[in-house]
Design a protein around this motif. Structure first.
Motif, PDB file in Angstrom:
ATOM      1  N   GLU A 118      -4.303  -9.645   2.130  1.00 46.29           N
ATOM      2  CA  GLU A 118      -5.080  -8.559   1.525  1.00 46.29           C
ATOM      3  C   GLU A 118      -6.343  -8.310   2.334  1.00 46.29           C
ATOM      4  O   GLU A 118      -7.062  -9.239   2.693  1.00 46.29           O
ATOM      5  CB  GLU A 118      -5.418  -8.888   0.068  1.00 46.29           C
ATOM      6  CG  GLU A 118      -4.194  -8.959  -0.829  1.00 46.29           C
ATOM      7  CD  GLU A 118      -4.551  -8.970  -2.303  1.00 46.29           C
ATOM      8  OE1 GLU A 118      -5.674  -8.554  -2.645  1.00 46.29           O
ATOM      9  OE2 GLU A 118      -3.703  -9.378  -3.118  1.00 46.29           O
ATOM     10  N   ARG A 119      -6.623  -7.018   2.576  1.00 40.39           N
ATOM     11  CA  ARG A 119      -7.766  -6.627   3.402  1.00 40.39           C
ATOM     12  C   ARG A 119      -8.842  -5.905   2.606  1.00 40.39           C
ATOM     13  O   ARG A 119      -9.840  -5.469   3.161  1.00 40.39           O
ATOM     14  CB  ARG A 119      -7.280  -5.708   4.533  1.00 40.39           C
ATOM     15  CG  ARG A 119      -6.262  -6.339   5.471  1.00 40.39           C
ATOM     16  CD  ARG A 119      -6.951  -7.185   6.518  1.00 40.39           C
ATOM     17  NE  ARG A 119      -7.672  -6.322   7.459  1.00 40.39           N
ATOM     18  CZ  ARG A 119      -8.661  -6.728   8.247  1.00 40.39           C
ATOM     19  NH1 ARG A 119      -9.088  -7.973   8.177  1.00 40.39           N
ATOM     20  NH2 ARG A 119      -9.243  -5.891   9.090  1.00 40.39           N
TER      21      ARG A 119
ATOM     22  N   LYS B 206      -5.808  -2.291   0.936  1.00 40.67           N
ATOM     23  CA  LYS B 206      -5.199  -2.396   2.250  1.00 40.67           C
ATOM     24  C   LYS B 206      -4.678  -3.806   2.495  1.00 40.67           C
ATOM     25  O   LYS B 206      -5.169  -4.774   1.916  1.00 40.67           O
ATOM     26  CB  LYS B 206      -6.203  -2.003   3.332  1.00 40.67           C
ATOM     27  CG  LYS B 206      -6.665  -0.549   3.207  1.00 40.67           C
ATOM     28  CD  LYS B 206      -7.742  -0.208   4.221  1.00 40.67           C
ATOM     29  CE  LYS B 206      -8.195   1.248   4.037  1.00 40.67           C
ATOM     30  NZ  LYS B 206      -9.283   1.615   4.967  1.00 40.67           N
ATOM     31  N   ILE B 207      -3.654  -3.892   3.381  1.00 41.70           N
ATOM     32  CA  ILE B 207      -3.035  -5.178   3.679  1.00 41.70           C
ATOM     33  C   ILE B 207      -2.754  -5.285   5.170  1.00 41.70           C
ATOM     34  O   ILE B 207      -2.782  -4.287   5.912  1.00 41.70           O
ATOM     35  CB  ILE B 207      -1.713  -5.368   2.914  1.00 41.70           C
ATOM     36  CG1 ILE B 207      -0.680  -4.332   3.377  1.00 41.70           C
ATOM     37  CG2 ILE B 207      -1.926  -5.303   1.407  1.00 41.70           C
ATOM     38  CD1 ILE B 207       0.738  -4.620   2.923  1.00 41.70           C
TER      39      ILE B 207
ATOM     40  N   PHE C  67      -2.012  -4.356  -7.843  1.00 45.20           N
ATOM     41  CA  PHE C  67      -1.980  -4.458  -6.384  1.00 45.20           C
ATOM     42  C   PHE C  67      -1.565  -5.878  -5.987  1.00 45.20           C
ATOM     43  O   PHE C  67      -2.047  -6.834  -6.591  1.00 45.20           O
ATOM     44  CB  PHE C  67      -3.376  -4.125  -5.830  1.00 45.20           C
ATOM     45  CG  PHE C  67      -3.454  -4.121  -4.339  1.00 45.20           C
ATOM     46  CD1 PHE C  67      -3.127  -2.985  -3.628  1.00 45.20           C
ATOM     47  CD2 PHE C  67      -3.853  -5.259  -3.634  1.00 45.20           C
ATOM     48  CE1 PHE C  67      -3.199  -2.980  -2.244  1.00 45.20           C
ATOM     49  CE2 PHE C  67      -3.915  -5.258  -2.260  1.00 45.20           C
ATOM     50  CZ  PHE C  67      -3.586  -4.106  -1.559  1.00 45.20           C
ATOM     51  N   PRO C  68      -0.648  -6.037  -5.076  1.00 46.15           N
ATOM     52  CA  PRO C  68      -0.085  -5.096  -4.094  1.00 46.15           C
ATOM     53  C   PRO C  68       1.215  -4.426  -4.537  1.00 46.15           C
ATOM     54  O   PRO C  68       2.081  -4.152  -3.701  1.00 46.15           O
ATOM     55  CB  PRO C  68       0.137  -5.978  -2.875  1.00 46.15           C
ATOM     56  CG  PRO C  68       0.504  -7.309  -3.445  1.00 46.15           C
ATOM     57  CD  PRO C  68      -0.303  -7.441  -4.698  1.00 46.15           C
TER      58      PRO C  68
ATOM     59  N   THR D 112      -3.944  -2.852  10.101  1.00 38.93           N
ATOM     60  CA  THR D 112      -4.291  -2.691   8.687  1.00 38.93           C
ATOM     61  C   THR D 112      -3.586  -1.458   8.128  1.00 38.93           C
ATOM     62  O   THR D 112      -3.630  -0.380   8.722  1.00 38.93           O
ATOM     63  CB  THR D 112      -5.814  -2.546   8.513  1.00 38.93           C
ATOM     64  OG1 THR D 112      -6.443  -3.721   9.025  1.00 38.93           O
ATOM     65  CG2 THR D 112      -6.182  -2.383   7.047  1.00 38.93           C
TER      66      THR D 112
END
Length: 571
Positions: A527-528, A532-533, A440-441, A565
């Motif tokens: 990055e969340r 998620k980003i 990731f990502p 997001t």
């Protein structure tokens, strides 16, 4: 009492001496002898042999049925006042079974049995279908006009043992001319195409040709979308009457899509946009380069020369792409190169494409007027191929199999075939050592960006257009590659190679129509968590899906919340 003259008059008027119509008396008398044709359709790729036994009155007509053909194998006598039985034992490389016909006078019953299974007796004229021996084959049968003798037909249809879907080093390709060209005489297009998704299921890639009739073809492509969400666009040249009718349909995402339209053509076939469609597909981290084409048909000098020129253009186009020598290249479609009648043309095709045809394990023809209901006599040809490049990564194993997609459904009973061409199935195995997937990502891999309410970011037409967050499904238009820039920011590349970039710094509108990797196309990736980003554009604003998805997308948010997001999904 009637006189002799009166009797003659009565007979001329159609009455008996007793006053009843003579025709009614004749109709009420059951026939004392009937003859019934026993027909067997061999919808398998192996010949079937027959042996007969029993005390019935019959005439044997055939003791072998070639692959994919039908034969009247016997004429069965049905005699009043006599009970009899005719047993037919059928054997092939894949199975053995017995078909039994019993007569009680002129009445007829029929049944079948094999190892570990048997069927009830039938005497009606409905279509009966069974899948004995764990579905290894289908047995279907139907009586027609049996009260007048008529016909009893059995169909043995082989189960399609599809290649197994495997790891990144395995690629299974089905090349199929679906004959959806009503303007050129295609028949039962809607009915045939409705049956094709089951035949086409279970592959990595489909190459489809003669995809012309828009309504049924679009219905077919929509039906395939759940399994094959990545579908190439059509190509069309101004001044032509028709598009190419060629599609690449894939289980795996496209990284790049492109095409070349042929300059060469001849005669009436110049009305269609002949060309080659290209897709670079990423299967679990391994790239495959797929080229699909449908070249000029017919074998007179003018058409042959046009076809050869098209093949030369295809080969030149592939070479211009400078594909890495350690990456796999597959070429498939209806090449219209008949290696049966013109083996030198097959050699020419392989030479100009720098390609090789794998060994064929299936039927010896892909266009067979002797066995295919729709194929035009007298043509017996091998036209459809799945080839691999000789100058790129070589397969560890490669086979090709000409298969015959068929159905015993009511609407195709007696016609069977789903197209006038048979399909070519290529099964390839490549070395996948060293193939790895990015963490990731998922940089440099195809991803989908999913909004908070389950919609997906989409570049209309796959690129060179505007961006939205309104798609409710994934496919080629929803495919992007996250690439890194030297400054640590990321670029978002659409399927057609254009980059997503700010169209207006003030309004934050976005388009995927930029080949420039400049600041407008650069985003800061945040990055969340949980895969998620968020993406911050060069105007200092974050990308936002309006209403959490299902509407527009712009770089207009000052802070990151749910609308800003996106979940990264890697196919």
């Amino acid at each position: 009492m009637m006189t002799h003259l009166a009797s003659q008059v009565a007979r001329r008027l159609g009455f008996s001496l007793l006053g009843a119509p003579l025709t009614a008396m004749a109709m009420s008398q059951a026939p004392t002898q009937l003859d019934t044709d026993i027909v067997v359709t061999n919808s398998t790729l192996q010949p079937i042999t027959l042996a007969f036994a029993g005390d019935a009155r019959y005439q044997s007509q055939a003791t072998e049925i070639p692959a994919l053909e039908s034969r009247t194998v016997a004429v069965l006598g049905r005699d009043s006042g006599r009970n009899s039985e005719l047993d037919m034992h059928l054997s092939s490389a894949g199975y053995n079974l017995s078909l039994t016909q019993q007569t009680q006078g002129t009445a007829l019953q029929f049944s079948a049995e094999g190892s570990g299974w048997d069927l009830n007796d039938y005497s009606d004229e409905a279509i009966h279908r069974f899948n004995p021996q764990a579905g290894r084959f289908e047995l279907a049968f139907k009586g027609t006009d049996l009260s007048d003798g008529g016909q009893l037909r059995y169909v043995i249809q082989q189960a399609d043992n599809k290649p197994e879907l495997a790891d990144a080093g395995s690629l299974n390709v089905l090349s199929y001319n679906i004959w959806a060209t009503t303007i050129y005489g295609s028949k039962k297009v809607d009915s045939r195409l409705e049956l094709m998704p089951q035949v086409m299921s279970g592959y990595d890639v489909l190459v489809l040709t003669e995809v012309f009739d828009l309504a049924p073809a679009n219905k077919l492509l929509d039906a395939l979308r759940a399994e094959y969400p990545y579908q190439s666009g059509e190509i069309f040249k101004a001044g032509k009457l028709m598009s190419s009718g060629t599609r690449i349909v894939s289980r795996w995402p496209f990284e790049v899509e492109d095409a070349h339209i042929y300059n060469a053509c001849d005669g009436i076939q110049c009305a269609a946009t002949r060309g080659v469609i290209y897709a670079r597909i990423n299967k679990q981290g391994k790239p495959y380069h797929i080229f699909a084409t449908h070249t000029q048909s017919s074998d007179d000098d003018a058409n042959r020369n046009a076809r050869k020129a098209q093949l030369q253009e295809m080969g030149d186009y592939i070479r211009r792409l400078n594909i890495a020598a350690d990456e796999a290249v597959i070429m498939a479609g209806d090449f219209n190169v008949n290696k049966i009648g013109l083996p030198q043309d097959r050699d020419y095709m392989e030479a100009v494409l720098q390609a090789q045809e794998p060994a064929n394990l299936g039927h010896n023809l892909s266009y067979d007027a002797n066995s295919n209901h729709w194929a035009e006599q007298p043509y017996l040809e091998y036209l459809d191929y799945t080839l691999f490049s000789r100058v790129n990564q070589q397969p560890l194993q490669a086979t090709q199999e000409i298969i015959a997609p068929r159905s015993t459904t009511d609407v195709l009973w007696g016609e069977w075939d789903l197209s006038d061409h048979y399909a070519a199935r290529g099964v390839f195995r490549f070395d996948a050592a060293g193939v790895s997937r990015a963490a990731f990502p998922y940089l440099n891999e195809v991803v989908h960006l999913k909004t908070a309410n389950g919609h997906f970011v989409r570049a209309m037409s796959g690129g060179n257009s505007f961006i939205s967050a309104g798609s409710d499904q994934v496919g080629s238009w929803e495919s992007f590659v996250l690439q890194t820039h030297d400054n640590g920011k990321v670029l978002l590349r659409a399927r057609d190679g254009h980059y997503v970039a700010l169209d207006s710094y003030l309004l934050g509108t976005l388009k995927a129509n930029n080949h420039d990797r400049g600041p407008a196309a650069q985003f800061e990736l945040v990055e969340r968590g949980d895969g998620k980003i968020a993406l911050k554009a060069d105007n200092g604003k974050y990308l936002r899906a309006d209403f959490a998805g299902g509407a527009g997308l712009s770089a207009g948010a000052s802070v990151v919340d749910s609308w800003e997001t996106f979940e990264l999904i890697r196919p």
